[in-house]
Design a protein around this motif. Structure first.
Motif, PDB file in Angstrom:
ATOM      1  N   LEU A   1      14.738  60.342 -43.037  1.00 15.23           N
ATOM      2  CA  LEU A   1      15.133  61.548 -42.404  1.00 15.23           C
ATOM      3  C   LEU A   1      14.927  61.540 -40.681  1.00 15.23           C
ATOM      4  O   LEU A   1      15.696  61.713 -39.989  1.00 15.23           O
ATOM      5  CB  LEU A   1      14.803  63.075 -42.707  1.00 15.23           C
TER       6      LEU A   1
ATOM      7  N   ALA B   1      17.532  61.150 -37.790  1.00 16.81           N
ATOM      8  CA  ALA B   1      17.038  62.166 -36.457  1.00 16.81           C
ATOM      9  C   ALA B   1      17.061  61.683 -35.344  1.00 16.81           C
ATOM     10  O   ALA B   1      16.983  62.309 -34.164  1.00 16.81           O
ATOM     11  CB  ALA B   1      16.071  63.397 -36.759  1.00 16.81           C
ATOM     12  N   THR B   2      17.225  60.385 -35.009  1.00 14.23           N
ATOM     13  CA  THR B   2      16.996  59.421 -33.822  1.00 14.23           C
ATOM     14  C   THR B   2      18.128  59.806 -32.786  1.00 14.23           C
ATOM     15  O   THR B   2      19.336  59.461 -33.671  1.00 14.23           O
ATOM     16  CB  THR B   2      16.394  58.160 -34.158  1.00 14.23           C
ATOM     17  N   THR B   3      18.026  60.237 -31.701  1.00 11.67           N
ATOM     18  CA  THR B   3      19.090  59.969 -30.811  1.00 11.67           C
ATOM     19  C   THR B   3      19.761  58.540 -30.855  1.00 11.67           C
ATOM     20  O   THR B   3      19.296  57.670 -30.863  1.00 11.67           O
ATOM     21  CB  THR B   3      18.588  60.217 -29.303  1.00 11.67           C
TER      22      THR B   3
ATOM     23  N   TYR C   1      21.562  57.681 -33.394  1.00  9.11           N
ATOM     24  CA  TYR C   1      21.842  57.178 -34.852  1.00  9.11           C
ATOM     25  C   TYR C   1      23.241  57.093 -35.334  1.00  9.11           C
ATOM     26  O   TYR C   1      23.867  56.179 -35.810  1.00  9.11           O
ATOM     27  CB  TYR C   1      20.979  57.838 -35.872  1.00  9.11           C
TER      28      TYR C   1
ATOM     29  N   GLY D   1      19.733  70.202 -39.593  1.00 11.91           N
ATOM     30  CA  GLY D   1      19.527  70.042 -38.076  1.00 11.91           C
ATOM     31  C   GLY D   1      20.771  70.796 -37.244  1.00 11.91           C
ATOM     32  O   GLY D   1      21.824  70.694 -37.593  1.00 11.91           O
TER      33      GLY D   1
ATOM     34  N   THR E   1      22.413  64.035 -30.791  1.00 12.17           N
ATOM     35  CA  THR E   1      20.841  64.358 -30.592  1.00 12.17           C
ATOM     36  C   THR E   1      20.832  65.817 -31.457  1.00 12.17           C
ATOM     37  O   THR E   1      21.695  66.585 -31.180  1.00 12.17           O
ATOM     38  CB  THR E   1      20.368  64.560 -29.386  1.00 12.17           C
ATOM     39  N   PHE E   2      19.921  65.705 -32.552  1.00 14.34           N
ATOM     40  CA  PHE E   2      19.744  66.958 -33.274  1.00 14.34           C
ATOM     41  C   PHE E   2      18.344  66.982 -33.618  1.00 14.34           C
ATOM     42  O   PHE E   2      17.570  66.170 -33.809  1.00 14.34           O
ATOM     43  CB  PHE E   2      20.715  66.885 -34.416  1.00 14.34           C
ATOM     44  N   ALA E   3      17.986  68.346 -33.560  1.00 15.59           N
ATOM     45  CA  ALA E   3      16.610  68.527 -34.225  1.00 15.59           C
ATOM     46  C   ALA E   3      16.637  68.879 -35.822  1.00 15.59           C
ATOM     47  O   ALA E   3      17.428  69.710 -36.173  1.00 15.59           O
ATOM     48  CB  ALA E   3      16.068  69.755 -33.116  1.00 15.59           C
ATOM     49  N   THR E   4      15.690  68.573 -36.440  1.00 17.20           N
ATOM     50  CA  THR E   4      15.831  68.771 -37.715  1.00 17.20           C
ATOM     51  C   THR E   4      14.778  69.488 -38.271  1.00 17.20           C
ATOM     52  O   THR E   4      13.695  69.886 -37.606  1.00 17.20           O
ATOM     53  CB  THR E   4      15.401  67.288 -38.679  1.00 17.20           C
ATOM     54  N   SER E   5      14.913  70.211 -39.603  1.00 17.77           N
ATOM     55  CA  SER E   5      13.931  71.109 -40.022  1.00 17.77           C
ATOM     56  C   SER E   5      14.137  70.391 -41.605  1.00 17.77           C
ATOM     57  O   SER E   5      15.250  71.020 -42.372  1.00 17.77           O
ATOM     58  CB  SER E   5      14.313  72.622 -40.072  1.00 17.77           C
ATOM     59  N   SER E   6      13.230  69.910 -42.287  1.00 19.42           N
ATOM     60  CA  SER E   6      13.202  69.428 -43.383  1.00 19.42           C
ATOM     61  C   SER E   6      12.568  70.441 -44.418  1.00 19.42           C
ATOM     62  O   SER E   6      11.914  70.996 -44.143  1.00 19.42           O
ATOM     63  CB  SER E   6      12.549  68.030 -43.731  1.00 19.42           C
TER      64      SER E   6
END
Length: 82
Positions: A28, A32-34, A36, A62, A76-81
């Motif tokens: 994950l 989530a890397t810019t 990808y 994300g 670019t996205f921010a994740t919440s696992s």
């Protein structure tokens, strides 16, 4: 394999929901890397969309922070696992 549209944006402009299943051994954190995803702009992804990701070690959701329209490629996205 590219992300795929699950639920389109609502008429009021609320975010769309996208899905992505990793076919590689990517985690994950790697996904989530810019940068990808290289075709987010062409697919129609926009800021404030959501991306549900299934990776090899976890899954998460994300919020899309930005999609580079200049190059037309960078997501670019921010994740919440969970």
């Amino acid at each position: 394999n590219p992300p795929y549209l699950l639920v389109p944006r609502a008429a009021g402009g609320a975010g769309a929901f996208w899905g992505y299943n990793s076919t590689n051994a990517d985690t994950l954190g790697t996904i989530a890397t810019t940068g990808y995803f290289s075709n987010a702009f062409q697919l129609g992804m926009k800021a404030n969309d959501f991306l549900i990701v299934t990776a090899t070690t976890a899954f998460g959701i994300g919020k899309v922070v930005s999609v580079g329209s200049t190059a037309g490629t960078v997501l670019t996205f921010a994740t919440s696992s969970t």
